[in-house]
Write a protein that holds these residues in place. Structure first.
Motif, short mmCIF file in Angstrom:
data_model
loop_
_atom_site.label_atom_id
_atom_site.label_comp_id
_atom_site.label_asym_id
_atom_site.label_seq_id
_atom_site.Cartn_x
_atom_site.Cartn_y
_atom_site.Cartn_z
N PRO B 23 68.28 15.52 16.55
CA PRO B 23 69.58 16.05 16.13
C PRO B 23 69.41 16.95 14.90
CG PRO B 23 69.79 13.73 16.64
CD PRO B 23 68.32 14.05 16.70
N ILE B 24 70.13 18.08 14.92
CA ILE B 24 69.93 19.10 13.88
C ILE B 24 70.08 18.51 12.47
CG2 ILE B 24 70.97 21.21 12.92
CD1 ILE B 24 71.47 22.11 15.80
N ALA B 25 71.11 17.68 12.31
CA ALA B 25 71.36 17.11 10.98
C ALA B 25 70.22 16.19 10.55
CB ALA B 25 72.67 16.34 11.00
N VAL B 26 69.71 15.42 11.49
CA VAL B 26 68.61 14.50 11.17
C VAL B 26 67.36 15.30 10.80
CG1 VAL B 26 67.09 12.71 12.13
CG2 VAL B 26 69.53 12.64 12.61
N ALA B 27 67.11 16.38 11.53
CA ALA B 27 65.95 17.24 11.22
C ALA B 27 66.06 17.80 9.81
CB ALA B 27 65.84 18.36 12.24
N MET B 28 67.25 18.30 9.46
CA MET B 28 67.44 18.88 8.12
C MET B 28 67.24 17.81 7.05
SD MET B 28 70.51 21.71 8.36
CE MET B 28 71.76 20.84 9.25
N ALA B 29 67.81 16.61 7.29
CA ALA B 29 67.71 15.55 6.29
C ALA B 29 66.27 15.08 6.12
CB ALA B 29 68.62 14.39 6.68
N LEU B 30 65.56 14.87 7.23
CA LEU B 30 64.18 14.37 7.14
C LEU B 30 63.29 15.36 6.38
CD1 LEU B 30 63.57 12.94 10.74
CD2 LEU B 30 63.61 11.64 8.61
N ILE B 288 76.21 16.84 9.90
CA ILE B 288 75.54 18.12 9.63
C ILE B 288 75.68 18.47 8.14
CG2 ILE B 288 75.57 20.61 10.09
CD1 ILE B 288 76.35 19.97 12.94
N LEU B 289 76.86 18.19 7.59
CA LEU B 289 77.06 18.47 6.16
C LEU B 289 76.09 17.68 5.29
CD1 LEU B 289 80.91 18.57 5.78
CD2 LEU B 289 79.32 20.27 4.92
N ILE B 290 75.91 16.42 5.62
CA ILE B 290 74.99 15.58 4.84
C ILE B 290 73.57 16.10 4.98
CG2 ILE B 290 73.95 13.27 4.71
CD1 ILE B 290 76.76 12.13 5.31
N GLY B 291 73.17 16.39 6.22
CA GLY B 291 71.82 16.92 6.46
C GLY B 291 71.61 18.24 5.73
N ALA B 292 72.63 19.11 5.80
CA ALA B 292 72.51 20.43 5.17
C ALA B 292 72.44 20.30 3.65
CB ALA B 292 73.68 21.31 5.58
N SER B 293 73.20 19.35 3.09
CA SER B 293 73.19 19.22 1.62
C SER B 293 71.80 18.77 1.14
CB SER B 293 74.27 18.24 1.15
OG SER B 293 73.92 16.93 1.50
N ILE B 294 71.16 17.87 1.90
CA ILE B 294 69.82 17.41 1.51
C ILE B 294 68.81 18.55 1.67
CG2 ILE B 294 67.95 15.82 2.13
CD1 ILE B 294 70.14 13.80 2.97
N PHE B 295 68.92 19.24 2.80
CA PHE B 295 67.98 20.33 3.05
C PHE B 295 68.15 21.46 2.01
CE2 PHE B 295 66.57 24.23 5.25
CZ PHE B 295 65.27 23.86 5.51
N ASN B 296 69.40 21.76 1.68
CA ASN B 296 69.65 22.84 0.71
C ASN B 296 69.15 22.48 -0.69
OD1 ASN B 296 70.70 24.79 2.43
ND2 ASN B 296 72.72 23.86 2.39
N TYR B 297 69.18 21.18 -1.01
CA TYR B 297 68.60 20.75 -2.30
C TYR B 297 67.11 21.05 -2.33
CZ TYR B 297 66.59 17.50 -5.68
OH TYR B 297 65.84 16.95 -6.70
N PHE B 298 66.44 20.74 -1.22
CA PHE B 298 65.02 21.04 -1.11
C PHE B 298 64.77 22.55 -1.20
CE2 PHE B 298 62.19 22.42 2.49
CZ PHE B 298 61.01 22.42 1.78
N ILE B 299 65.62 23.33 -0.54
CA ILE B 299 65.44 24.79 -0.55
C ILE B 299 65.59 25.34 -1.97
CG2 ILE B 299 66.54 26.97 0.21
CD1 ILE B 299 64.64 25.70 2.26
#
Lengths: 181, 435
Positions: B23-30, B288-299
């Motif tokens: 799932p897209i959100a899970v991928a972003m979060a991981l 998706i919002l949660i996954g994106a927020s984690i991924f964007n922190y990394f970015i």
């Protein structure tokens, strides 16, 4: 798009009952989360009418709306997992044999469960801090830990929903191994 | 490995995980968690990550998301879409291709009630497809007009994607809604033009229908009072400065529930189905919002935005050239990802890059939503195409794809208009004092 929430073959006894129970509990939380939206809807509409008719705020809706927001956000995520609503894009796995797909679904679901347990553990430490400081909201003095508790319940349910999906994938795998196509 | 390399590598790993059904959100979060710990260290990353998911789910302004979803879902169940469709059809349905144009028009109006493209396509499709089939319209034209019309749901306010863009980039929701209104009308006109050109060249696609009498047309128009009232309440309330966007969302949600009751449609089964559909859409968006927020922190930790900016500066490309590259990037990505995930995955670095070149943030928000719309009707992941196929018996995917090209061209023309004339987006927010 792919829907990995395919129906599975019948299984007997405890496992099936447990699976149905888990799905039902997660459904109940998800639907309760959405039903909680009725509270800010009613409060906001009443507040607007009150402001126009009498003047001043009927009640400070901000804290209550936020509480309902956390409820709907946290409790509908596991619902999405149980019903296969979360967005997936499958360019590779769907072309592989069914048993390989089942293994992939199993691994992905387990990884999801680990992710949400990890996030739940981290959220727990934050919640403990808020609890320790007796933090409350500014307007209605609602303890902040209530908000966090609802959120952590959502994360825990999401981890359970992922494990549920992993169980489903495993059952499909076993069904196929037992001679089903 | 340097931090700068971690950002692009993270994007590649996310795309690879997405390609194997994660799932897209899970991928972003991981990827976000692993990357954040690698770059920021456990102590810093664990502190931030313990708060980020909660903040993503409960941030200021976020309450409008489930409320507008609730409004759109119950508007679908209330049955107002049928009257809406019949009202628009009564006005223009007698022209050749008029029923397809009415489909686009009804989608635009329904888009002002429902912020979701999929819900708009599904709701209008259920009413419009049988009607167009009964009138002898070609399936390719009918289906493509429903699929393209559905994309107006994400552009015409209230739009869920615009709300999320506003929250993530700290822009005004009101300004973005105002900015999207005229491009939404331009899109409607261009889709109708695309239909007109097609039926002029190939009249067999859409036979003309008999014209209704004045009385019949007036009666059909009067029956859309509920849709008009709901739009007036929500959009009029925001711009009349009667409600904040959050209040407007609550009023709209309550209004759609009242309309469902008033029409005698609110049974226990409808209530359950409406709540279930709201739960499914809300859960999907918040994950998706949660996954994106984690991924964007990394970015942000990786400094990818700086890398992008300095890399592009080194190429010597003018701002317009960079913008065209960004648009092409989104069109290509939109062929493989759904629009919401695509925007949330990339908005942080792209926003900084484009606004750093001097482009207006409100204009850019509307522009990328327009670009993302193309992805909704482009194979292989055109979500509207799948929704329509799923709700219309006997409709094949290749039939829809055959008819969709003129509408994609209309989208390209619209994007060119928005790039050439930013005032199309910006004049209304300026007029209303929102920027």
């Amino acid at each position: 798009m792919s829907d990995t929430n395919r129906p599975v073959g019948d299984d007997s006894g405890t496992a099936r009952s447990l699976s149905a129970l888990v799905a039902r509990v997660i459904d109940a939380f998800g639907l309760t989360g959405v039903a909680a939206l009725l509270i800010p809807i009613v409060l906001t509409c009443t507040d607007i009418v009150w402001r126009r008719a009498i003047g001043g705020a009927f009640i400070d809706t901000f804290d209550i709306t936020k509480l309902c927001l956390v409820t709907v956000a946290a409790w509908t995520i596991p619902y999405g997992f149980v019903h296969g609503c979360h967005v997936t894009v499958d360019l590779i796995v769907e072309r592989l044999p069914g048993r390989v797909q089942d293994v992939a679904d199993f691994v992905i679901s387990l990884a999801g469960a680990v992710l949400f347990m990890f996030l739940g553990g981290l959220a727990w430490t934050s919640a403990a801090l808020h609890y320790g400081y007796h933090d409350t909201t500014q307007n209605l003095q609602i303890p902040v830990v209530y908000y966090w508790a609802i959120f952590i319940v959502g994360l825990a349910l999401t981890a359970i929903a992922c494990l549920w999906r992993a169980g489903m994938s495993w059952r499909r795998f076993m069904d196929r191994a037992g001679g089903e196509p | 490995m340097t931090a700068h390399l971690a950002g692009p590598l993270g994007f590649i790993v996310v795309l690879l995980l997405i390609a194997v059904r994660v799932p897209i959100a899970v991928a972003m979060a991981l990827v976000g968690i692993v990357g954040a710990i690698a770059l920021g260290g456990w102590e810093q990353a664990s502190y931030i990550l313990s708060n980020l998911p909660y903040e993503a789910a409960s941030g200021d302004g976020m309450e409008v998301v489930p409320l507008f979803i609730f409004m759109g879902v119950f508007a679908s169940f209330s049955g107002l879409s049928a009257n809406l469709y019949n009202g628009v059809q009564a006005m223009i349905g007698h022209r050749r291709g008029g029923i397809a144009m009415a489909t686009v028009g009804a989608s635009a109006i329904f888009g002002a009630i429902c912020g979701s493209s999929l819900a708009t396509a599904a709701t209008i499709g259920r009413v419009a497809m049988p009607e167009m089939r009964a009138r002898g319209y070609a399936d390719s034209l009918s289906a493509a007009s429903v699929a393209a019309g559905g994309t107006l749901g994400v552009l015409i306010p209230p739009s869920i994607i615009l709300i999320l863009y506003a929250i993530m980039t700290r822009n005004s929701i009101g300004a973005l809604f105002a900015g999207a209104l005229v491009p939404g009308l331009v899109a409607t006109a261009l889709y109708m033009t695309a239909i007109f050109i097609q039926v002029t060249r190939r009249p067999e696609l859409a036979p003309a229908a008999p014209r209704l009498s004045f009385t019949e047309r007036a009666a059909a128009l009067l029956r859309i009072w509920d849709a008009a009232l709901l739009i007036l309440l929500v959009i009029g309330g925001i711009y009349g400065k009667i409600f904040s966007p959050t209040e407007a969302a609550a009023v709209g949600a309550g209004g759609s529930l009242v309309i469902t009751v008033a029409r005698g449609r609110l049974t226990v089964a409808v209530l359950k189905a409406g709540i279930a559909e709201t739960a499914a859409m809300t859960g999907m968006i918040f994950l998706i919002l949660i996954g994106a927020s984690i991924f964007n922190y990394f970015i942000e930790l990786s400094g990818l935005t700086d890398l992008l900016t300095s890399g592009i500066a080194a190429t010597g490309l003018p701002p317009l050239g960079v913008l065209i590259l960004v648009i092409v990037f989104y069109i290509v990505l939109g062929c493989f990802m759904d629009s919401l995930s695509m925007i949330l995955l990339t908005v942080v670095p792209m926003y900084k890059l484009v606004t750093g070149l001097g482009y207006d943030p409100v204009w850019f928000g509307v522009l990328i939503v327009c670009v993302a719309e193309i992805g909704l009707i482009t194979p292989p992941i055109g979500m509207n195409l799948f929704v329509l196929q799923g709700t219309t018996p006997g409709l094949k995917l290749d039939t829809i794809v055959r008819g969709i090209l003129p509408f994609i061209l209309a989208d390209v023309v619209r994007i060119a208009v928005l790039v050439a004339l930013p005032g199309v987006v910006l004049f209304l927010p300026s007029l209303l004092g929102l920027r």
